[in-house]
Structure formats: C-alpha cells, structure tokens
Design an enzyme around this catalytic site. Structure first.
Site, short mmCIF file in Angstrom:
data_model
loop_
_atom_site.label_atom_id
_atom_site.label_comp_id
_atom_site.label_asym_id
_atom_site.label_seq_id
_atom_site.Cartn_x
_atom_site.Cartn_y
_atom_site.Cartn_z
N CYS A 8 -56.17 -19.32 -49.95
CA CYS A 8 -56.96 -20.55 -49.80
C CYS A 8 -57.67 -20.51 -48.46
O CYS A 8 -57.24 -19.82 -47.52
CB CYS A 8 -56.00 -21.74 -49.86
N HIS A 41 -57.63 -20.60 -41.96
CA HIS A 41 -57.45 -21.43 -40.76
C HIS A 41 -56.17 -21.04 -40.02
O HIS A 41 -56.15 -20.93 -38.80
CB HIS A 41 -57.36 -22.92 -41.13
N THR A 90 -57.50 -22.67 -46.29
CA THR A 90 -56.51 -23.14 -45.33
C THR A 90 -55.73 -21.96 -44.74
O THR A 90 -55.37 -21.96 -43.56
CB THR A 90 -55.53 -24.12 -46.01
#
Lengths: 363, 363, 363, 363
Positions: free
Chosen positions: B58, B63, B60
């Site tokens: 993902c 990140h 995320t």
C-alpha cells in the site's frame, strides 16, 4: 421621509394605470434609497399581481443598501428591493390557473428557467440562469409586486402575515436543518442572525438532543437566542472547542450548522464535529478559507453547501412545521416599521441589534 | 537478499514454537528493512493465525519505508509491515467460532474497539481508538500473521489470491464510488494511483455514463488507465477545467472522486462539478488547502470525506461486485516479486511506474 | 391493410391542413383498429409537433386492443394509441422555448398538472390529474403527434431511433432498478416481458453480483433472457424458493424486482428475500393478493410500489446509462413492422413470443 | 401472592450462591406464573449481572402469559419473563470492559450472533439466530438478570428508572417514526397501545404537522392519547377514510404508522396515504391480510416492515430524543405494582385499560 415623484417602473411591466408607494434604490452608491410613488406593475400572462401586507428585510438587502462589491456587480438601478413578503393576490395574468384573486400568498423569490437539467430534476434552486425578486427584478418593498404564478405559495390562513413574510429565510433554515436530520442529535449552530435563530427554533421544535448556540460579540442576539429557546449559548472565541469538548464529555457534536461566514467557525466546526458527522454551510465567506481536508477525510465527515431552499419541497415541509405549533418563530421578529420609516429600519438592520425587521403596509 | 537471525516477534504474541520469513522494519530511519526469520505469532483466544498466500504493498507502506513525518510519529520499530493479503487460516484461538482452519480469507486491517458509539452504530471505520495491521501491530509481509477473528473476511473460492489481496484498497475505492452513486452519471477521477485506477474500473463496471480519468505527469499510469477501460484520459494542468467544460458541452460533471491529494485538483473539482453534485475525497493533502466555500454553497455541492471502508458493509458489497464479473481489476496488478526481493518491489513502488505490487509467498 | 377515409382528428387539434397515416381504434370492442388517413394535429402554443421515426408497442396498447375491463373504463374512441416513440420536431408552438425544429426527441407520456403538491415536489409521475399520450389523447401510432414541450426529451444523436423509442418502458425499468440500488447485490427478477428483460440488462450493466431471471412458461423469453446476459434463468413454479435457497447457500437474495403481476411471485419474493431486503413492484395484479405482512415485518423488509418513472430525473439517468455502453438493449427489440402491418404486430404481441415490437415509419 | 420454593434457574447460569424473587412461568398453559425465590444467575465471562430497579410488561409478555399459539411454539418453561427494565450493574464477567459495577443501565433484549452478514452490516436486529431476553433465556421479572455486556446500554443519570424501562418499546416507536421522517408531515397512527402512544409522543416532539391518532373501541386509550398530546383522535370504523379525506381537504396523509395489526387498518392506510407516501408497519397480524398492491403501485407508495430497533443506532438516537425534553412519555406509564402483585398487573394489561404497566422493585 416623503414619497418623491412618479418614475418609470422597474423592468418588465406592460401597462400602467395607477401608482403605489415604493422604496427605490436609485443610484449606484451606498444608501440612496428614496420613497417614491411609482406605477403599479402589470402582471404578464403567466404572472400575478400581489398587494403586499407585510414585507421584511434580508441581509442581502443590506448588501444592496450598502452597495458592497457583490451589489456593484449584480444590481442595476433603479430597483425596488425586497423578496420577503406576504400579501393577497390582486390580479392574475391571462394564462394563470390555480391561483385566484384574494388568495393569501407569499412567493419563492428564485425564478428559474424551468427547462434545464437542474430545473427538471428537483434542483431548480441551483438553476444557472435564475433571476431573483428584488435583486434582478422589482421586489416587495412596495405596495404591490408582480411574480410568476409558478412561484406563488398559498399561505395557511392561520399564519399571520408578519410571520408569513419570514418564510423565505425560514426556508433556508428549514433546508439546512433538514440536511442535518436533527431529531435526537446534538447540534452546534454558528451565527445567531435571523437565519441562525430560525435554525435554533427548528432544532428545538424537532427534538434535537442539545443545541449549542454560538454567537459572536452581540449580547442582543445571544439574549434573543435564549428567548427562542436556547439553553446553551456560547461566545465564539479561540477557546470554544475546548469548552465544547468539556460540555460534551469529549464526544463533540453530531452536526454543525454554519451561518456565520467566519473562517474561525469553519475551522472549529471541523474540530468539534464527531467522526461521521456533518457540517451544513449556508454562510457567505468574505475571504476564501483554508480547510483541513485531511481532518475531514480522517473523520469521515461530510460538508454540505446549502443554497436557498428546494423548490418547492422545502416550502411544503415548512408549512407543515409551522402548523405543528412547535416552532417558536415570533421572538425573532423584533422590529416593525411603516415603509415611510425605511431609513430607520435599515439603521436597525445595520446595527445588528435586532432579529428580523419588517414593514407592515398601511391599509 | 538473505534472511537475518531470529528476533523477538512484534508486539502481542504469546508462545513461540516455529519461525517464519518476514520483512522487518528495524530502525527509525528511511529504508532499513531486513529480511529475517522471526517467530510465528501465536493467536490469542479471539484471534486466528493465517498463512499468507499473497501480500501487497500500500502507499502507506511506502510512507513507513521512507520514514516520513507521519511514520515518525506513528510507527514503533521493529515492525512487520503490510495490511493487504489473502491466505488460509492455519490455527484458530480458543474462543473463535465461525472461522475454521483451512478457510480462504483476507481481513479488514482496522481493529476497532467495538464498544464506542461509532463502533455500535456502523461507523467502526472511524472509531477513535482504532489500531491497524502492519502499522500498530505486526502485519502481512511475512509468511504468517495473527488477526482478530472479528476482522476476518471469507473470500470467494473463485477469486485468486493475487486479486483477493487487493480487496483492502479496493474497499476504499468501492466506498468512494458508492458514496458517489455513479450509475448513469458523468464522473471525474483525480489521481491514477492504484486506488484511482480501481475506482475507474468500478465506475466502468457500474455503467457510469462517462469517466474522465485525470492523471499527473505519469504516462505509465495514463496508459494503465486505458487498459483498465478509460476512454477519456486527461493530463492535469491549469487548462483542465476549460477542456472539461468543452468536453461536457458546458455542463461539467455529476461527481468528482479525488485521490490525488492535490490542492489544484480540489480547486478544479469545485469548478467542474455541476450544481447539486458531489466531491468525494480519499486523497491525503500535504498542505492544508484553501477551499472556495462560497462556490460550494452557491452550487449546493457536497464534499464527502471518505475514510477506509465500512466494517463490513463495504466488504460484502465488494464481494458482490467482484462476483459480477464486470470489474476489470487484473490490469492494475502490474508487478509481483517474491518476498526475498522486497527491495526491488519497494523501488518499483517509489518510482510510480506501476499499479499494484504484490508478494506471492513461495510454498 | 389499406388506409381508410379521412376522419376528424382525436381530441385537441386546432386547425388542419394536411393528413397523415394513423392506426385508429375506432370502436369500443376488441380489435377494431383501422388504418386511416387523418388530419395532422396542430400543436397548441405550448406544444410541439413531432414527425415519428419509430413507435413501439407497450403492454398497455394490448390492453386497449383487447378492450379489457381497464380499457373499457378509461378509453374513449376514436383514439390513436401509442406513447412510445422517437422522432424529429416538425413545428413548435408560439410559446415554446428550448426546443427547435429538427431536434431529435422522444417524450415522457405522462402529462401532469404542474401545480399540485406532487408536481411541485418531484413526484409529478404520481400527479392525481395526469393524462397520458395514446390513452387520454392522441398518440404515436401515426406519422405525427403533438406533445407539450415540457414533456419533450432530447435524445443523444448516437442513440438510434429503434432504441430511443424503447426509453419509455426502459425508464420504468431504470426507476425500478435504481430503487433497488443493485451494484454488488444478488437480484431476483420475476417476469421476463420487455420491461423485465430491460431490468435484467440494467442489473448486468451495473454489476449486480448475480441476477436470477425467473420466467413463466415461455421458452422464447427465457432464451431471450440469456441473449440479454442472464447466466441464471429459472422457471417459475412452487419449487422455486427451494431452488433459490440452494443456489444462494441458504442466504436468499438482496432485492427482488417484480414485473409478473403474479400472486405466487409476490409470495415467493417475500420468502426468498434476505432480512433487511427490498421488493420493488411494477407488475399489475389481476386479483388482489394476500400478503404475509408478518413475514415482511419480522424480516424488516420494504416493499416499494413503482409507478412510471421520475419526471425527469429518471430520463437523465437513463440517458447516462445508455451512453455508458454497458446496457445490452438491442436483443430486446425482436420484431419490426411497417405501420401498414399493424395487425401482424399486434398478433405477435398477443402471442408473447417476442420482446419489444416496433413500427419504423416509412419515409 | 407468596414466593414459592427455590427452583433451578433458567438456562445458562453457572454458579449459585444466593436467591432472588422472580415471577416464573412454570407450566405450558395459560396463566401458571408463580412468585418464587430462585438462584441469582451468575454472569458468564462476557456478561454482566444487573440488579433490576424497574421492569415493565410488554404485549409479548401477555402472549406468553396467555399461552397463545406463538408462545406454545417458542417458549420453554420454566421461564422468567420480561425484557424491559432499568437497573444497576452488580457484577461484571471476567472479559468485560467498558461496563463497571454501579453503572445505571438498561439493555437491548435481542442477543444476535455477531458473525453473520446481518450482524456485520448494521442489521443485527434481523439476525436469523437471535435469542431474546425473557423469551429464549431468563428475563427481567426478577430482582436480578444476566445479560451480555455487548447488549448493555448506559442510561442518562437524569432519566428516572420508571421511564428508562420503557426504552425497549420506545425504541420500536423511535425506529418506526424515524423510518417515516415526520418533521413537518401529516401522520396517521393506527393503534393506541403503549407503542402507538409513544409514536404519538415522538411525532409531536419532532414537529409533525398533524398527527391523526386512530383508536379502536377503547375510550381509556383515546383519552390517554389526548394526555400525550393528540389534538385529533379518531375512532376506527368503515367511515374513517371519508372523515380523513374531509379533514385533510382531500389530500390524505404523508405517512401512516401501523401498530394495530388490523386488516381494516392496513386497507385504510393504503386508501388515505398520499401518492409517494409511506406506510410503516410494526403491528402483528392475526390473519394474513389481502393487500391492494395495484393501488400501492399506482400511487408509488412504499410499505416498510419495522422489526425491533437498530442495534444500536436507534438507542443512541432515542437517548438524544429523551434528552431534548420534547417527548411527553410520562402519561404513558399508567400503572405500577410491586412484583408481588404480578397477577393484578397482568389483569390490567389484559383489560386494555392501561398504558404501560411497570414493576418497581422494592429495595
């Protein structure tokens, strides 16, 4: 104040036989509204002529009076302002059916095209080619006005004209409150002008769990909010979210109604609304605000722009709400003046120490 | 890449008998992910242990990999990342009913408290005390993971694991597209990352009238949009609203789906959406944007923040959509790597020249 | 079949200069429809005259043809039947704006009063004083017909007339399917006449998870259902609920669409629908059925009566659905005849071995 | 009435140390309820034990008392009846979090499986494997009862126990009234038993325009309706539709709430409801009624089966409605008896000359 000489009527009339009193904005500058005798407008085939019983002043009328940027772009003088009123049908155009002389009526002020996708799908209130009574054509600050029969609303005989004239802004409040579906919910209201106060009355009328009424440096209106039924009145300032946090056990509010047009209010609305809640905005913002979109997304919040009122679903619903007897509207009408004292009425509006200000017409 | 020595498991396991391969973020800095053998987590009484068939990456996860501001605040190392996966139940906790060894499953990654107002009223996805797989506890970039039985989703046997792993982000797209109620409507999509592409596939699958796919300086993804079914692909720039105005005969679009997190996109969304339309936002914004609230109000537009997906209404609806055969999901899976080549997979993700990137686990 | 002598026009025309071919029901008895030359109707000030390109036959036309009880009460002869059509505007009334000669159009056949609460609140389709094209005034089984400009729908130029004429019944299907919100859901359809088949095409177009198409002793239509896209076709009989129970793992279906007008179908619908599901009824019942209200209550099911289509929200949505390219409408048009062969067309309709039957007009 | 000897507890308890007073239905026949001392139930790990402050009698309890067909099929004796109550938590199971000893609570009586599609999508109230307090397991006509912690509702401290016990049936009324979205609408209510009266109070609390309360040969309840706030009370008979026609100027009503279970009421509901309106049914019908489906279709009416209340959305909304102060609930509680006078309480219930009947427990 005296009535000046007869002038030609505002756009659209056909034939003239008699004259009426009217407040005419007659120059592109602040103030400059004169009381005059002007020709009574002649209704077109699809219009009706209405004898005004009571008219009332909207914030928009103050914008025109003050000749703000918006007014300078939109308004063409001379203009008879006013879109809030109640009265009786005096004459009907040749094609009109379903409205008769003597009917006790008000009218939706937005005149939509009737043919576009918006108009044909229940969104006439956001029709792109709308024209508005008292803004784009002659309005209700006069003894008579002409409106399309399609825009006429029949009033309940039991609703007095000084309340019936308030239905136009009340419709805004009804549409906003309906968007928030308030029964049983905790609601915060930013802005305690007439529409904010009406929303407060509606929330109380519909069994909102709690209503947090939030004013801004206006003791008169905070006091008025209590008369309308507020049990929790807040003063807007930076510490507001913390106080609401405490008052709600850290939960926040289910819905926010925003009538203040303040960037601070919008920021605080996002802060105090519960996850999954809604923010319903009718207020007009002087400057484009920054908005914490990430917070809106993270909390799964929706933000609804509310324009006008549904034509005519909101009007029918509003008639029913008024008939219930639950809506405490009367305290919001704080001042009445004869049209001759137009200047005093506008001065009160500009001061902000008022609710709704109305002109009952002399008979 | 080699698997390092055995380390203690991520938070929460009880007893350890065997080890598994896992990609472990093991230092609070960019990169710093190592392949290791770690203990297989032991499911608690209300959890199940799942043998991962395919996991996927993902945004995320990027990140966390890049150790952005958000990651620095939220993540505690060491951590096995990953919340997207499909696999088979290997073991069930003592209190678990309704899930059995061998079940072919995925899982909702948000673990909600189950007791608050949000959780009890169908809004568990915005529960304030949520913890998330692969972020707050050990995740799916491993051969096994433990998840609460309440979060398990049974997959359709006909859905291959490399598509089933995509259900977590697809759920975001389903929830966004469902919020817009797209059948028969003209829809603009800002952002052509994996979730934007999935939303595109869903709009086409549900008979949106037209879908305007709007990318930003990424030819790979614009080409991918065409493979997924886009017939109208736009490059985002200042002239976009004028082009959309022309392409829609001046009408604009019914709904906008925003996945780009760009302030320009949000501004243009407000410009191109029809009166009465909706803007549905899943994107994450780097800076707090200014928003033309007056335009939103004047047009009667609603702006919906979309977070996660409904637990579990969206999952059931998603299963049905996939079963229809209309959703062209496969082109969005552009790369697969064995977990051993974790670094390459992350490099592809960071480059942006990809759709979804997945790790099929070797057997 | 030959065209008979000129007769006076159906109600409402003003002046007559030319004649046209028309199928005229001219006696209050079964059959009794003659091909004649009759005066071309003259549009009133708010009407337009349309040159018909294609007209098509509705089940209601068969009721009139067969002179059923309903027809005997409602219809006054002589009458030109027909409310389904596509064509081009030939002449516009003096007050008409927004429609021009040459426009490619169809029309909503319900002519509502425009002034009642229903009409003013988006429910014109259930206006109590509605009159209908081809039922209460002259219709489309002719070379020309006059309709109010307010009822005209502009067709997409890419939509051929033989499909555009099907929009009236397709609108029924769209409204029913929209009521059920089908994307991702399992849907059962009772009744495989033209509207049932259209609903099937719409469910498939919008990614319904599964569509169970249920016919009744008509192999032709069951075969047609497969051509339209059905993968699961059932024969209606007492054992149906058990078979659907098995086919859905005991779960039943999310939504039922009822077009058959059969009491057995309604009973089975209540049996097979999931708790919390919906039953959407357009069918006309010959006898008043008994309904297991306790089961509806216990399961928390809703039962929606669907009448006509929204004026004009459904038409806009339908235009968008057709433009998507997902709706497989063409197989449903199974027969075309020149108007001269009216009798053959009606014979096919009465046989039931058909989908939609249309009259392309010769030029 | 005296308390008999100790008997084993109803299904489910684990360990027993003390005894309590309880009303025990102890034979499969009408009446046959004895006051006894029975063991206090021991809560399981996920349950809490509650000391009852007030319990109240539901119509369902009368069915069990009278041993009707339904009761004969469903109920296993011995059984402590009762699912309406308010009280305080006395003990919490070992796995319980979020509920503590001393909490002032009531409980949702439907105990759902928590794992099926219904339970996971906000429809737990129609879970197929639901079990119910006081029906399928021991209930509240006793000094103590055990309920799953997940079913516990924390009461507002300002809500007295004799009103808090009424929340279970009030929840039915709230769910029905919410389904009808009554603010500003004209509503007819068939059936003036306790739930019908609660619905009346809720409609008045939420500013329904008019509420037409329709009773059936029970002067006591018609008088009670006036105390609750009805301004228009009707006696049900064949002439009712004509009277409502006159009273509404031929318009009919926007919404009908049906609590009577009478076929005549359902027939009249369909007759008096406006086109586009809704009929919301909670009533239980002794015989399967015939329903004029064609009229429902022609008028575009929806018919909603209402079961229980949403778990737990309705409870939160109900808490807010009660907090508003608008809901005039108190007159509906007409009788209270100590549990020792169980027989008298049932006699009053059976007579029908009552609203809600409650048992405050002695301390």
């Amino acid at each position: 104040m005296k009535y000046g000489p007869v002038v030609p009527p505002a756009r659209g009339s056909l034939a003239v036989v008699d004259t009426m009193k009217a407040a005419v904005k007659n120059a592109p500058a602040p103030g400059r509204t004169e009381l005059r005798r002007v020709p009574i407008p002649a209704p077109r085939a699809d219009e009706v002529l209405i004898r005004v019983a009571v008219a009332s002043i909207c914030g928009t009328d103050v914008h025109i009076y003050n000749w703000t940027d918006w007014a300078q772009k939109r308004i063409k003088v001379p203009l008879i302002q006013g879109h809030e009123f109640a009265g009786h049908v005096e004459k009907v155009g040749s094609d009109v059916t379903g409205v008769a002389k003597g009917d006790y009526v008000s009218a939706e002020g937005h005149i939509a095209c009737g043919r576009c996708e918006m108009c044909r799908t229940g969104n006439a209130h956001v029709c792109r080619t709308v024209s508005i009574l008292g803004i784009d054509r002659g309005g209700s600050f006069a003894e008579y006005l002409a409106v399309p029969a399609a825009n006429v609303i029949r009033n309940d005989p039991g609703l007095p004209p000084e309340l019936a004239t308030m239905q136009d802004p009340l419709g805004n409040a009804v549409y906003t409150v309906e968007s928030a579906n308030v029964p049983g919910k905790t609601v915060a209201i930013f802005g305690l002008g007439p529409i904010g106060l009406m929303a407060l009355a509606l929330c109380r009328a519909q069994a909102a769990s709690r209503v947090l009424a939030i004013g801004h440096r206006n003791k008169y209106r905070e006091e008025l909010a209590r008369k309308v039924g507020a049990r929790e009145v807040y003063e807007s300032n930076e510490g507001l979210p913390a106080r609401i946090h405490d008052a709600t056990g850290g939960e926040g509010v289910d819905e926010v109604l925003e009538f203040s047009g303040s960037e601070q209010a919008l920021r605080q609305a996002i802060e105090i609304v519960k996850p999954g809640g809604g923010i319903h905005i009718l207020g007009f913002f002087k400057a484009t605000p920054t908005v914490d979109i990430n917070e809106i997304v993270t909390k799964g919040v929706s933000l609804h722009g509310i324009h006008g009122r549904l034509m005519f679903k909101t009007w029918y619903r509003m008639g029913g709400l008024l008939k219930s007897g639950n809506v405490n509207l009367r305290p919001i009408l704080t001042h009445t003046f004869p049209l001759d004292r137009y200047q005093e009425a506008m001065d009160v509006m500009v001061s902000g120490d008022c609710g709704k200000v109305a002109f009952p017409m002399e008979r």
